[in-house]
Scaffold this motif. Structure first.
Motif, PDB file in Angstrom:
ATOM      1  N   LYS A 203       0.695  -1.288   0.113  1.00  0.00           N
ATOM      2  CA  LYS A 203       0.055  -0.020   0.202  1.00  0.00           C
ATOM      3  C   LYS A 203       0.745   1.160  -0.137  1.00  0.00           C
ATOM      4  O   LYS A 203       0.348   2.408  -0.720  1.00  0.00           O
ATOM      5  N   GLU A 204       2.104   1.015   0.841  1.00  0.00           N
ATOM      6  CA  GLU A 204       2.741   2.388   0.930  1.00  0.00           C
ATOM      7  C   GLU A 204       4.342   2.044   0.373  1.00  0.00           C
ATOM      8  O   GLU A 204       5.090   1.792   1.530  1.00  0.00           O
ATOM      9  N   PRO A 205       4.750   1.774  -0.757  1.00  0.00           N
ATOM     10  CA  PRO A 205       6.096   1.437  -1.173  1.00  0.00           C
ATOM     11  C   PRO A 205       7.134   2.530  -0.782  1.00  0.00           C
ATOM     12  O   PRO A 205       6.668   3.726  -0.782  1.00  0.00           O
ATOM     13  N   ALA A 206       8.216   2.104  -0.729  1.00  0.00           N
ATOM     14  CA  ALA A 206       9.416   3.216  -0.102  1.00  0.00           C
ATOM     15  C   ALA A 206      10.638   2.744  -0.948  1.00  0.00           C
ATOM     16  O   ALA A 206      10.594   1.938  -1.789  1.00  0.00           O
ATOM     17  N   ASP A 207      11.549   3.615  -0.821  1.00  0.00           N
ATOM     18  CA  ASP A 207      12.865   3.103  -1.605  1.00  0.00           C
ATOM     19  C   ASP A 207      13.738   2.198  -0.784  1.00  0.00           C
ATOM     20  O   ASP A 207      14.769   2.565  -0.112  1.00  0.00           O
ATOM     21  N   ASP A 208      13.112   0.874  -0.776  1.00  0.00           N
ATOM     22  CA  ASP A 208      14.017  -0.200   0.127  1.00  0.00           C
ATOM     23  C   ASP A 208      13.911  -1.596  -0.822  1.00  0.00           C
ATOM     24  O   ASP A 208      12.938  -1.645  -1.738  1.00  0.00           O
ATOM     25  N   LEU A 209      14.515  -2.326  -0.382  1.00  0.00           N
ATOM     26  CA  LEU A 209      15.019  -3.666  -0.967  1.00  0.00           C
ATOM     27  C   LEU A 209      13.338  -4.486  -1.009  1.00  0.00           C
ATOM     28  O   LEU A 209      13.030  -4.927  -2.052  1.00  0.00           O
ATOM     29  N   LEU A 210      12.810  -4.315   0.026  1.00  0.00           N
ATOM     30  CA  LEU A 210      11.261  -5.326  -0.053  1.00  0.00           C
ATOM     31  C   LEU A 210      10.403  -4.649  -0.824  1.00  0.00           C
ATOM     32  O   LEU A 210       9.785  -5.311  -1.761  1.00  0.00           O
TER      33      LEU A 210
END
Length: 396
Positions: A203-210
């Motif tokens: 729902k809330e993606p970010a700048d990370d590996l997952l």
């Protein structure tokens, strides 16, 4: 020597068990009895270890494997030997290849390089907290554990404030004496937490590996949970123990400590030497022969287990002359602490970066750093699959 069983206790804190070191002097491969009575093999030679780990005739899947540890037999009875989806470390090609390729795209040189400044910030914050608190402190809790934990949490996108439970569960999982019910409960807690986190990141993606893995669309939630589980546990257990055990080794070898502290040109090689000399992979890796394989004149039959004893392999004098001694100026490349072949550690460059930054920063900030107990009082992790120190009381 089919009656030989694998010892876990190290008579000296930085050396492999004497019984295994003595075996290497006799031959590079040996018959060994596993906990369930299966007679397989133990590899103590460097060339033979590389040959086993690179050979396609060996499997890393656990379905038919035999455990060298009695406590793990109970777990097999409770759970069986299935591989959870996403646990790519316990898979063979082509299944393993699919996951590995996808993850290699996330462990980019750019991302690892970008993390270096953040690693330095995290390290300095830990050192500031140590200085403010004053000695003595447990270096594991104050320094060795929080640095890789914060880094892997930021890399994956796991909130660091949630760390207490998964750190406790990680200890349960790598403790070789943990009861089966406790292992299964810890597996369930970590998996449930990560599954919920993945739902939130959808729902809330970010700048990370997952978030990057989710965005790829290649993995479903169960696979993502399995992948995240492996990376989270491995990402802080391994480097944390290298930082703790490595500092202990340097504190008991003052000339090596001085070189790492005072000569920046030594640090990169010093990290490799500590990785080789200490070899924190205390147990395995293990493989199962899927066909008859000949290694150095020894016939390993289909269905037989092979264990590679990395702490002894990394001191094989044919590859590392005078390898029983720590020498941070020795060219130490070629060690197998990160494994070999298709299962070689995916996060090895991240681990190296953390150690290259953390060791000299600690030693320069506290030039008078010393043990706050006698060396004999430092509790060792002989009961864990990843070796190290349970605690490291230090002062300055």
């Amino acid at each position: 020597m089919s009656d030989f069983t694998l010892p876990m206790t190290r008579q000296r804190p930085f050396d492999p068990p004497e019984e295994v070191a003595e075996l290497r002097q006799q031959a590079s491969m040996h018959r060994m009895t596993y906990a369930d009575g299966h007679v397989g093999w133990l590899v103590t030679g460097y060339a033979e270890a590389r040959a086993v780990l690179a050979h396609p005739g060996f499997s890393n899947r656990p379905e038919k494997m035999h455990s060298p540890i009695p406590a793990r037999l109970e777990l097999v009875k409770e759970r069986g030997y299935g591989v959870p989806r996403g646990w790519f470390l316990r898979m063979d090609a082509p299944e393993h290849t699919r996951y590995r390729k996808l993850l290699t795209g996330q462990f980019t040189v750019r991302r690892m390089k970008a993390l270096e400044s953040r690693i330095a910030e995290i390290t300095n914050a830990c050192l500031d907290d140590m200085a403010a608190a004053g000695g003595p402190v447990d270096l594991v809790q104050a320094f060795a554990l929080p640095i890789p934990s914060l880094v892997i949490c930021e890399l994956l996108g796991v909130p660091y404030d949630d760390r207490a439970q998964f750190q406790e569960d990680s200890k349960i999982l790598v403790n070789l004496e943990t009861k089966a019910d406790d292992v299964l409960a810890a597996l369930g807690r970590v998996s449930a937490y990560l599954h919920g986190l993945i739902q939130r990141k959808r729902k809330e993606p970010a700048d990370d590996l997952l978030s990057g893995l989710i965005e790829s669309g290649e993995l479903d939630d169960e696979e993502l949970t399995g992948v995240a589980f492996l990376l989270l546990v491995a990402g802080h257990e391994t480097t944390a123990n290298m930082l703790g055990l490595g500092t202990y080794a340097l504190l008991t070898n003052p000339d090596q400590l001085a070189a790492m502290r005072d000569d920046p040109s030594v640090v990169d090689n010093g990290v490799e030497e500590l990785l080789r000399y200490l070899t924190i992979i205390h147990l395995g890796p293990f493989r199962l022969a899927t066909e008859d394989v000949e290694i150095s004149g020894n016939l390993i039959k289909e269905g037989e287990m092979v264990g590679v004893h990395l702490p002894v392999v990394n001191r094989d004098p044919s590859r590392f002359p005078d390898g029983e001694h720590l020498d941070v100026t020795r060219p130490a490349g070629g060690h197998m602490t990160f494994g070999h072949g298709i299962h070689q550690c995916l996060g090895q460059q991240l681990a190296r970066a953390e150690m290259r930054i953390a060791y000299p920063a600690l030693l320069r900030r506290f030039p008078a750093l010393r043990l706050a107990v006698t060396p004999e009082e430092v509790p060792m992790r002989s009961d864990m699959s990843i070796y190290g120190v349970h605690r490291l009381p230090v002062t300055w």
